[in-house]
Design an enzyme around this catalytic site. Structure first.
Site, short mmCIF file in Angstrom:
data_model
loop_
_atom_site.label_atom_id
_atom_site.label_comp_id
_atom_site.label_asym_id
_atom_site.label_seq_id
_atom_site.Cartn_x
_atom_site.Cartn_y
_atom_site.Cartn_z
CE LYS A 150 -2.39 -0.74 3.91
NZ LYS A 150 -1.61 -2.04 4.36
NE ARG B 267 -5.31 -0.87 9.27
CZ ARG B 267 -4.06 -0.38 9.06
NH1 ARG B 267 -4.19 0.96 8.70
NH2 ARG B 267 -2.90 -0.99 9.11
NE ARG C 182 6.58 -3.50 6.43
CZ ARG C 182 5.39 -2.86 6.40
NH1 ARG C 182 5.16 -2.63 5.36
NH2 ARG C 182 4.41 -2.68 7.37
NE ARG D 153 5.56 -0.55 10.96
CZ ARG D 153 4.43 -0.50 9.77
NH1 ARG D 153 4.70 0.17 8.69
NH2 ARG D 153 3.28 -0.61 10.02
NE ARG E 145 0.11 -4.18 11.17
CZ ARG E 145 1.35 -4.26 10.57
NH1 ARG E 145 2.45 -4.85 10.86
NH2 ARG E 145 1.51 -3.30 9.73
#
Ligand code: AMP
Length: 210
Positions: free
Chosen positions: A13, A88, A121, A153, A164
């Site tokens: 995204k 969301r 990531r 993160r 998530r």
């Protein structure tokens, strides 16, 4: 053009919103980036949301409404914007009805690809550049642009990623169905390369803008 980019974590995204933002000349608005900036700055809002974000939970709809209200009132939003990471929840989707969204780009990827991408990531502590499955740093652990350290993160760690994804299926998928019914959903296969996804998005968006 008022565009929403929606999809699970690791669907690309942020990357695609940035590319589209520079092609269309409208701002990329990421609620996640705004919240992370607040945390980094140690603001009252940042301190309030820090633990929730680290655990992979959603922050309240009221906080999101307030952030968006402030952001879209800025002059650079007068010709439109690209929302990344919002809506969301169904409440947030309802709130967006008042704003009038033109197109929703859904980057669809299976859970296993999402988990695989997120676990690789890493982000630069200084400039925020993201490295991952198809963009690797030249020197392991260092940013190609500013040589600062790369970090993972907290919400990209396995437990938070699981949380998530659960939230995505439960809270966000019904919104995707809603946009499909409204006839404004563009589904893109997010498991392709960054360039192929960007090309597919551009074609679809150009089609829509005539
Ligand atoms: P993102 O960078 O979009 O993955 O967002 C990181 C985190 O910020 C999410 O896991 C949530 O904790 C929070 N967040 C971002 N956008 C929203 C939103 N629209 N509603 C609720 N929480 C959000």
């Amino acid at each position: 053009m008022k565009i929403v980019i929606i999809g699970p974590q690791g669907s690309g995204k942020g990357t695609q919103a940035k590319i589209l933002s520079s092609k269309l000349g409208i701002p990329h608005i990421s609620t996640g980036d705004i919240l992370r900036e607040e945390i980094k700055g140690g603001t009252e809002l940042g301190n309030k949301v820090k633990t929730l974000i680290e655990k992979g939970e959603l922050v309240s709809d009221e906080i999101i409404f307030e952030i968006l209200r402030k952001r879209i009132s800025k002059p650079d939003c007068k010709n439109g914007f690209i929302f990344d990471g919002v809506p969301r929840t169904m409440e947030q989707a309802k709130m967006l009805e008042g704003i009038g969204i033109d197109k929703v780009i859904y980057l669809d990827i299976p859970d296993d690809i999402s988990v695989k991408r997120i676990s690789s990531r890493y982000q630069c502590k200084n400039c925020g550049t993201i490295y991952g499955h198809d963009v690797r740093p030249k020197v392991i652990g260092r940013c190609d642009h500013c040589n600062a350290e790369l970090y993972q993160r907290d919400d990209d760690k396995p437990e938070a990623v699981k949380k998530r994804l659960e939230i995505f299926h439960k809270e966000t998928e019904p919104i995707i169905r809603l946009y499909k019914q409204k006839g404004i959903l563009i589904r893109i296969d997010g498991s392709q390369t960054i360039q192929d996804v960007a090309r597919a998005i551009e074609q679809e968006v150009m089609k829509c803008s005539g």
